[in-house]
Write a protein that holds these residues in place. Structure first.
Motif, PDB file in Angstrom:
ATOM      1  N   THR A 361     -17.609  35.122  12.930  1.00 17.75           N
ATOM      2  CA  THR A 361     -17.630  33.692  13.249  1.00 17.75           C
ATOM      3  C   THR A 361     -17.599  32.903  11.946  1.00 17.75           C
ATOM      4  O   THR A 361     -18.394  33.171  11.043  1.00 17.75           O
ATOM      5  N   ARG A 388     -14.003  33.813  15.836  1.00 14.60           N
ATOM      6  CA  ARG A 388     -14.484  32.540  16.388  1.00 14.60           C
ATOM      7  C   ARG A 388     -14.520  31.532  15.240  1.00 14.60           C
ATOM      8  O   ARG A 388     -15.036  31.830  14.161  1.00 14.60           O
ATOM      9  N   GLU A 424     -11.286  31.754  20.033  1.00 13.78           N
ATOM     10  CA  GLU A 424     -12.316  30.754  20.351  1.00 13.78           C
ATOM     11  C   GLU A 424     -12.356  29.744  19.209  1.00 13.78           C
ATOM     12  O   GLU A 424     -12.654  30.109  18.064  1.00 13.78           O
ATOM     13  N   TYR A 426     -13.781  25.770  18.166  1.00 13.52           N
ATOM     14  CA  TYR A 426     -14.634  24.649  18.569  1.00 13.52           C
ATOM     15  C   TYR A 426     -14.651  23.585  17.476  1.00 13.52           C
ATOM     16  O   TYR A 426     -14.548  23.902  16.293  1.00 13.52           O
ATOM     17  N   PHE A 437     -25.612  25.387  18.667  1.00 11.19           N
ATOM     18  CA  PHE A 437     -24.579  26.138  19.379  1.00 11.19           C
ATOM     19  C   PHE A 437     -24.677  27.636  19.046  1.00 11.19           C
ATOM     20  O   PHE A 437     -24.597  28.492  19.915  1.00 11.19           O
ATOM     21  N   MET A 438     -24.856  27.946  17.750  1.00 13.51           N
ATOM     22  CA  MET A 438     -24.891  29.355  17.310  1.00 13.51           C
ATOM     23  C   MET A 438     -26.122  30.061  17.860  1.00 13.51           C
ATOM     24  O   MET A 438     -26.085  31.244  18.184  1.00 13.51           O
ATOM     25  N   GLU A 439     -27.204  29.309  17.950  1.00 12.69           N
ATOM     26  CA  GLU A 439     -28.447  29.867  18.483  1.00 12.69           C
ATOM     27  C   GLU A 439     -28.246  30.248  19.954  1.00 12.69           C
ATOM     28  O   GLU A 439     -28.685  31.293  20.413  1.00 12.69           O
ATOM     29  N   LYS A 440     -27.534  29.393  20.694  1.00  9.96           N
ATOM     30  CA  LYS A 440     -27.328  29.610  22.133  1.00  9.96           C
ATOM     31  C   LYS A 440     -26.229  30.627  22.432  1.00  9.96           C
ATOM     32  O   LYS A 440     -26.180  31.193  23.513  1.00  9.96           O
ATOM     33  N   ASN A 441     -25.296  30.805  21.493  1.00 13.93           N
ATOM     34  CA  ASN A 441     -24.125  31.652  21.765  1.00 13.93           C
ATOM     35  C   ASN A 441     -24.004  32.780  20.748  1.00 13.93           C
ATOM     36  O   ASN A 441     -23.007  32.893  20.039  1.00 13.93           O
ATOM     37  N   LYS A 442     -25.039  33.585  20.676  1.00 12.11           N
ATOM     38  CA  LYS A 442     -25.039  34.675  19.702  1.00 12.11           C
ATOM     39  C   LYS A 442     -24.090  35.783  20.130  1.00 12.11           C
ATOM     40  O   LYS A 442     -23.946  36.068  21.307  1.00 12.11           O
ATOM     41  N   VAL A 443     -23.477  36.413  19.147  1.00  8.68           N
ATOM     42  CA  VAL A 443     -22.684  37.613  19.401  1.00  8.68           C
ATOM     43  C   VAL A 443     -23.400  38.741  18.671  1.00  8.68           C
ATOM     44  O   VAL A 443     -23.757  38.596  17.500  1.00  8.68           O
ATOM     45  N   GLU A 446     -22.928  40.297  14.668  1.00 14.45           N
ATOM     46  CA  GLU A 446     -21.739  39.651  14.109  1.00 14.45           C
ATOM     47  C   GLU A 446     -21.951  39.279  12.630  1.00 14.45           C
ATOM     48  O   GLU A 446     -23.049  39.349  12.094  1.00 14.45           O
TER      49      GLU A 446
END
Length: 471
Positions: A361, A388, A424, A426, A437-443, A446
Motif C-alpha cells: 500500500t 493499493r 484499488e 483512493y 482509513f488504514m486502521e479500518k482497512n488493514k491487509v 502488508e
C-alpha cells in the motif's frame, strides 16, 4: 547566471545563517562550528536540527529579527529559499555593509579548500554522498561531509572531519551548481525535474556542462552511462578525464554483474575494465543503491582506498532517513517512509518493495503543483507495482492551488484508475483521514509506504501511534 563570490574560510570569524534549519544550510553551519568559527542563525521553526546546532555551540533564534544579527558578524549566508524582500536581518546586514553570500558560495569555499568529492544528479545524490562518507570514515580518512539527509549510522546530516577530504551533495535543482568546483565529481543520472527552476532538459544539460567546465583540468568525472540524460551530457564532454559505470551499458569502465537481492540486502560483483575487482555486500536493497555504490567504489579507488576498506564502508552503510527507511514493524506489517517525489523515484522504491513479496500500500503526497503538472501522466503510470494507492492533497511548497486549478490529487487518482482499472485507488484529502482509513482497512502482513517530500512523513509516525507527530 550568478557570479561566484570568492570567500576564504580563514577570513570567517562569525557567520549568520538566515534559514539555518534547512538541510543544506545546517550542514555548512555544523562544518563551520567544527572549524571553531562562531555561528548564529534564525529560522521560522525549531527542529531537531536547530536543537543539535545549539548543542554544538550555535546561537539560534526562532524568528526573523534584526537583533538576532550581531554587529560583529562578518558574513551572512542565505539560501535560495529565503525571500530577499523585507527580511529585517538582511536589511540590517546591508546597512552595516556585512557581505551577504548564497550558501553555494560558502559550499564552494569548502569544496575549493579540500580534496573534494561533489555528488550530483537528478536522483541518488544523498545516498551516494552518505555512502562515500561512510567509506572514507571506515578508511580512517576523517572526512567532512555535507549531505542533504540524515545519515542513519552517524545520526546527522554532516560529519566534521579534521582531514583534507570533503564529500558534498551538490543540488542540480538550483542553478547555483554552475558556481561550484571540486576535485572529483560523481553524476548519478540526469532527467527532467525542477521545472520551477529550469525551462527544459537542455537548460539542465548546459548548467551541468558549466559545472564540469569548472572542475580543474586534473579533476575526475565519474558518470553512470545507463542514464540516457548522462549519455547526452557525455557527448558534450571532450578533453576531460571521464570514468563511466553501468549495468546495462557493458562498454562502461566499471560494470556491475551477478546482482543478488533480498528484501534487506544486496550482493554484487564489479568488473574494473573487464577484470573482476571483487564481490561487495550491503545491508540495503534496491538496484539504484547498487548503482550508487559503484560510483563510490570508483572514487575510492581513485583516492587509493583499499578494496577491504571499501567493502567495510558499504557493509556498514545503513542508509539515510526517509530513503526507504524501515520505520516500524507493526502487527505483522512493515511501515516504510520514503522521500520519492518524482516518477522515476517512485518506480525505484516500488521495485525495491517488490523484493518483500507482500501486498504493497502506498500513501503518496505529491510535492509541488508545477512538478505534478509537468509529470501528471508519468506519476499516474509510476504506481504500477503497488497493490493499493492512496493519494492525499498536493503539498504546495510555496506554490498555490489557485494557480493550478486542474492539478489535484483527486484528478491524479482518476488518472491512475484509468491506467489500472483493477487497482484499488483512493483519494483522501488529509493525513488524519488516511490514518483512520488504514486502521479500518488493514491487509495482513502488508508493506505500507508513506511517500513524498512534504509532510507525509508524519503519517508514518501516526500509523505507529505517535500522535505528537501531527504538526
Amino acid at each position: 547566471s550568478m557570479d561566484l563570490k570568492d570567500i576564504s574560510l580563514n577570513n570567517i570569524n562569525k557567520a549568520h545563517f538566515i534559514g539555518i534549519g534547512g538541510i543544506g544550510m545546517s550542514a555548512l553551519a555544523f562544518a563551520l562550528l567544527a572549524k571553531g568559527k562562531k555561528v548564529t542563525g534564525t529560522d521560522k521553526k525549531a527542529s531537531n536540527i536547530t536543537d543539535k546546532l545549539i548543542e554544538m555551540g550555535a546561537k539560534v533564534n526562532i524568528d526573523h529579527n534584526e537583533k538576532n544579527l550581531d554587529d560583529d558578524t562578518n558574513i551572512v549566508v542565505v539560501s535560495t529559499a529565503i525571500n530577499n524582500t523585507n527580511n529585517p536581518e538582511l536589511e540590517k546586514a546591508n546597512r552595516l555593509n556585512i557581505p551577504i553570500y548564497h550558501r553555494a558560495d560558502l559550499l564552494n569555499a569548502f569544496l575549493r579548500s579540500h580534496e573534494s568529492i561533489a555528488v550530483t544528479g537528478t536522483h541518488g545524490k544523498t545516498s551516494t554522498s552518505a555512502m562515500m562518507s561512510q567509506v572514507l570514515y571506515e578508511a580512517n580518512l576523517n572526512p567532512t561531509a555535507l549531505v542533504g539527509g540524515q545519515i542513519i549510522s552517524f545520526g546527522t546530516n554532516s560529519l566534521a572531519g579534521d582531514s583534507n577530504y570533503l564529500v558534498a551533495e551538490v543540488d542540480e535543482s538550483d542553478k547555483s551548481i554552475n558556481k561550484l568546483s571540486a576535485s572529483y565529481a560523481i553524476i548519478t543520472n540526469l532527467e527532467s525535474d525542477h521545472l520551477d527552476h529550469y525551462k527544459d532538459f537542455n537548460e539542465i544539460l548546459s548548467v551541468m556542462k558549466q559545472f564540469i567546465d569548472n572542475i580543474p583540468k586534473d579533476g575526475k568525472i565519474i558518470i553512470c552511462k545507463d542514464s540516457e540524460g548522462n549519455r547526452e551530457l557525455l557527448k558534450m564532454i571532450t578533453d576531460r578525464d571521464v570514468i563511466t559505470y553501468g549495468e546495462k551499458e557493458k562498454s562502461s569502465d566499471y560494470v556491475v554483474i551477478d546482482i543478488e537481492q533480498t528484501d534487506s540486502s544486496s550482493k554484487f560483483k564489479v568488473l574494473e575494465r573487464g577484470v573482476l575487482l571483487g564481490e561487495f555486500f550491503m545491508h540495503i536493497a534496491g538496484k539504484h543503491y547498487i548503482h550508487n555504490a559503484i560510483s563510490v567504489i570508483i572514487c575510492s579507488r581513485l583516492l587509493g582506498i583499499s578494496v577491504e576498506d571499501i567493502k567495510k564502508g558499504l557493509v556498514n552503510y545503513q542508509g539515510v532517513k526517509r530513503r526507504f527507511e524501515r520505520v516500524a514493524d507493526k502487527d505483522g506489517s512493515i511501515i516504510i517512509d520514503d522521500y520519492a517525489h518524482h516518477p522515476t523515484e517512485i518506480r525505484a522504491t516500488l521495485s525495491t518493495s517488490g523484493l518483500f513479496k507482500r501486498h504493497v500500500t502506498v500513501a503518496f503526497q505529491p510535492h509541488r503543483f508545477s512538478r505534478t503538472k509537468a509529470f501528471m501522466e508519468e506519476f499516474a503510470k509510476s504506481f504500477e507495482e503497488a497493490d493499493r494507492v492512496i493519494l492525499t492533497d498536493v503539498y504546495g511548497a510555496g506554490e498555490k492551488q489557485e494557480d493550478y486549478p486542474e492539478i489535484t490529487s483527486e484528478n491524479l487518482a482518476k488518472m491512475v484508475k484509468s491506467y489500472y482499472p483493477n487497482k484499488e485507488v483512493y483519494y483522501l484529502p488529509s493525513l488524519e483521514e488516511i490514518a483512520t482509513f488504514m486502521e479500518k482497512n488493514k491487509v495482513k502482513d502488508e508493506i505500507i509506504i508513506t511517500m513524498g517530500a512534504g509532510t507525509i512523513t508524519n503519517l508514518s509516525k501516526m500509523l505507529i501511534g505517535d500522535m505528537h507527530a501531527i504538526a
